[in-house]
Design a protein around this motif. Structure first.
Motif, PDB file in Angstrom:
ATOM      1  N   ASP A  27       0.717  -1.218  -0.044  1.00 27.30           N
ATOM      2  CA  ASP A  27       0.065  -0.074  -0.061  1.00 27.30           C
ATOM      3  C   ASP A  27       0.868   1.267  -0.133  1.00 27.30           C
ATOM      4  OD1 ASP A  27      -2.557  -1.514   0.091  1.00 27.30           O
ATOM      5  OD2 ASP A  27      -2.593  -1.532   2.385  1.00 27.30           O
ATOM      6  N   HIS A  31       1.051   4.160  -2.955  1.00 32.14           N
ATOM      7  CA  HIS A  31       0.952   5.561  -2.613  1.00 32.14           C
ATOM      8  C   HIS A  31       2.157   6.496  -3.156  1.00 32.14           C
ATOM      9  CE1 HIS A  31      -1.953   4.182   0.698  1.00 32.14           C
ATOM     10  NE2 HIS A  31      -2.543   3.907  -0.433  1.00 32.14           N
ATOM     11  N   SER A  34       2.267   6.256  -6.998  1.00 34.04           N
ATOM     12  CA  SER A  34       0.798   6.832  -7.656  1.00 34.04           C
ATOM     13  C   SER A  34       1.318   7.886  -8.522  1.00 34.04           C
ATOM     14  CB  SER A  34      -0.030   7.086  -6.728  1.00 34.04           C
ATOM     15  OG  SER A  34       0.346   8.480  -5.993  1.00 34.04           O
ATOM     16  N   GLN A  68      -6.575  13.577  -1.726  1.00 37.77           N
ATOM     17  CA  GLN A  68      -6.697  12.379  -1.453  1.00 37.77           C
ATOM     18  C   GLN A  68      -5.080  11.805  -1.378  1.00 37.77           C
ATOM     19  OE1 GLN A  68      -8.597  10.430  -4.905  1.00 37.77           O
ATOM     20  NE2 GLN A  68     -10.486  11.017  -4.028  1.00 37.77           N
ATOM     21  N   THR A  69      -4.049  12.345  -2.175  1.00 31.55           N
ATOM     22  CA  THR A  69      -2.683  12.002  -2.047  1.00 31.55           C
ATOM     23  C   THR A  69      -2.078  12.284  -0.776  1.00 31.55           C
ATOM     24  OG1 THR A  69      -2.551  12.173  -4.503  1.00 31.55           O
ATOM     25  CG2 THR A  69      -0.382  11.868  -3.255  1.00 31.55           C
ATOM     26  N   ARG A  71      -3.839  12.716   2.197  1.00 35.21           N
ATOM     27  CA  ARG A  71      -4.201  11.824   3.139  1.00 35.21           C
ATOM     28  C   ARG A  71      -3.518  10.399   3.201  1.00 35.21           C
ATOM     29  NH1 ARG A  71     -10.734  13.222   1.981  1.00 35.21           N
ATOM     30  NH2 ARG A  71     -10.703  14.991   3.310  1.00 35.21           N
ATOM     31  N   ALA A  72      -3.651   9.682   2.152  1.00 41.37           N
ATOM     32  CA  ALA A  72      -2.786   8.575   2.124  1.00 41.37           C
ATOM     33  C   ALA A  72      -1.267   8.701   2.527  1.00 41.37           C
ATOM     34  CB  ALA A  72      -2.590   7.927   0.323  1.00 41.37           C
ATOM     35  N   LYS A  75      -1.411   9.142   6.240  1.00 40.83           N
ATOM     36  CA  LYS A  75      -1.633   7.821   6.789  1.00 40.83           C
ATOM     37  C   LYS A  75      -0.487   6.846   6.705  1.00 40.83           C
ATOM     38  CE  LYS A  75      -4.888   4.086   6.640  1.00 40.83           C
ATOM     39  NZ  LYS A  75      -5.721   3.239   5.671  1.00 40.83           N
ATOM     40  N   ASP A  76       0.342   6.917   5.833  1.00 41.81           N
ATOM     41  CA  ASP A  76       1.441   5.847   5.719  1.00 41.81           C
ATOM     42  C   ASP A  76       2.681   6.560   6.468  1.00 41.81           C
ATOM     43  OD1 ASP A  76       0.264   4.529   4.000  1.00 41.81           O
ATOM     44  OD2 ASP A  76       0.818   5.367   2.139  1.00 41.81           O
TER      45      ASP A  76
END
Length: 123
Positions: A27, A31, A34, A68-69, A71-72, A75-76
């Motif tokens: 994941d 990310h 991406s 969105q990017t 946030r990911a 989170k990572d």
């Protein structure tokens, strides 16, 4: 206030099964690699930026995709998000230590590619 999670180190002798579909490392790699993840990490390599500064530094990204990017990546544990308790709140993004470590080879890759490309003529 700082937000973001860090990936914990695996005990000695244990490894992530990166080719398994349930591996959390996949994941993070997804990310980072991406369409926009690489550009966010490269844009934040030198200094912290507010949302609109970051959006303006990455031409072609929409606010939705940047949100969105980010946030990911927060989170990572690659990007930290700092909120100033003002009205309206000021939000600044920067790389965590983990984000800087991951971003170094991306920055190196970016420099290698741009050094190999033929000179671009203006006009």
């Amino acid at each position: 206030m700082k937000e973001g999670a860090q990936l914990t180190q695996v005990e000695v002798g244990q490894r992530y099964e990166v080719f398994h579909t349930d591996c959390p490392a996949r994941d993070v790699v997804d990310h980072v690699t991406s369409r926009w993840g690489i550009w966010v990490l490269i844009s934040l390599r030198s200094n912290d930026l507010r949302f609109y500064e970051l959006r303006n530094s990455i031409q072609g990204i929409s606010e939705k995709m940047l949100t969105q990017t980010l946030r990911a990546l927060v989170k990572d544990g690659l990007v930290r998000r700092e909120v100033e308790p003002t009205t309206p709140p000021q939000v600044t993004y920067g790389l965590t230590e983990f984000g800087q470590e991951v971003g170094e080879p991306l920055t190196d890759l970016f420099h290698r590619i741009t050094q190999r490309l033929p000179p671009r003529s203006l006009g």
